[in-house]
Design a protein around this motif. Sequence first.
Motif, PDB file in Angstrom:
ATOM      1  N   ASN A  22       0.724  -1.136  -0.030  1.00 41.35           N
ATOM      2  CA  ASN A  22      -0.045  -0.107   0.012  1.00 41.35           C
ATOM      3  C   ASN A  22       0.804   1.150  -0.103  1.00 41.35           C
ATOM      4  N   CYS A  29      -4.353  -1.016   8.659  1.00 41.53           N
ATOM      5  CA  CYS A  29      -4.543   0.496   7.792  1.00 41.53           C
ATOM      6  C   CYS A  29      -5.659   1.247   8.050  1.00 41.53           C
ATOM      7  N   VAL A  30      -5.637   2.492   7.843  1.00 36.63           N
ATOM      8  CA  VAL A  30      -6.926   3.235   8.114  1.00 36.63           C
ATOM      9  C   VAL A  30      -7.897   3.027   7.136  1.00 36.63           C
ATOM     10  N   GLY A  76      -1.022   1.831  10.252  1.00 38.37           N
ATOM     11  CA  GLY A  76      -0.133   1.489   8.976  1.00 38.37           C
ATOM     12  C   GLY A  76       0.661   2.582   8.492  1.00 38.37           C
ATOM     13  N   TYR A  77      -0.161   3.785   8.567  1.00 37.60           N
ATOM     14  CA  TYR A  77       0.801   4.900   7.994  1.00 37.60           C
ATOM     15  C   TYR A  77       2.074   5.390   8.766  1.00 37.60           C
TER      16      TYR A  77
HETATM   17 MO   LIG Z   1      -2.241   2.658   5.662  1.00 41.17          MO
END
Ligand SMILES: [Mo]
Length: 265
Positions: free
Chosen positions: A82, A136-137, A227-228
Amino acid sequence: MSRILLPKNSPLGRRKFLGLGVAGLGAGLLSGCDRLSEAPKFIDMLGSAESLTYRIQRFLGGGSALAREFSEADLSPVFKVNGTQAPDTPEYAALQESGFANWRLRIDGLVTKPLDLSLADLRAMPQRTQITRHDCVEGWSAIGKWQGPTLADLLRRAGLQPTARFAVFHCADFYERAADGTGQYYESIDLIDAFHPQTILAHRLNDEALSVGHGAPLRLRVERQLGYKQAKYVMRIELTDRLDHLGLGKGGFWPDRGYEWYAGI
Ligand SMILES: [Mo]
Ligand SMILES: Nc1nc2c(c(=O)[nH]1)N[C@H]1C(S)=C(S)[C@@H](COP(=O)(O)O)O[C@H]1N2
């Protein structure tokens, strides 16, 4: 802390309250907590919900809590790639061509001994392996097995100057390159997460060298956040005392674009 536990006009002031609650603790630790409690101010933490999560995790015992670890049987068959799939700079292409033999991780800023480490150097350090869930959002998760040295070991080697408060991860990729040259991916964490035992710089995923899609040759795993925060393509770790001079001033590529800086899960 007073905001969570005391009525607004409580006659019992914050200091008094802290004094009662942690009477047995040394002054050094107390002032450390005080310093950390002010971290959000440095990045102008707007969302009160975010500030609350941060405070709860930091002051109600969450500082050293471990993220859940899983077993081999839980590994996801596919771990999605991603964000950036491959940095598009000539510098990164050259590094990739050399099999990352010429790649170096730079650790600098508020350290006593800046370091330049090769992949071989990182592999020669004590390794931690952990099977964790990445969230992940965007609404997907994947369980993967990560391996690499802990950030704590790296920071102990570099030595922190007393004013250091944040570790900033500068990445090789531009997620969104603007005409003015901004848009390089970066992230940052506080020193509690930096020294957390599950915070590692991973060079392996699922028993293989990290692929370009997943952030080769090195990416951050900070397992209690979203995740970010898991910066891929880490080129440089900078120790700083503030974040407002980086990027758009909020401490990370996605925080600069409206996401929370402290993305606790
Ligand atoms: Mo993400
Ligand atoms: N350098 C860099 N790191 C990054 C990103 C990115 O675009 N560039 N995307 C982030 C996001 S939103 C997620 S969910 C994860 C994805 O990691 P993966 O590709 O290994 O699944 O990396 C994070 N770290």
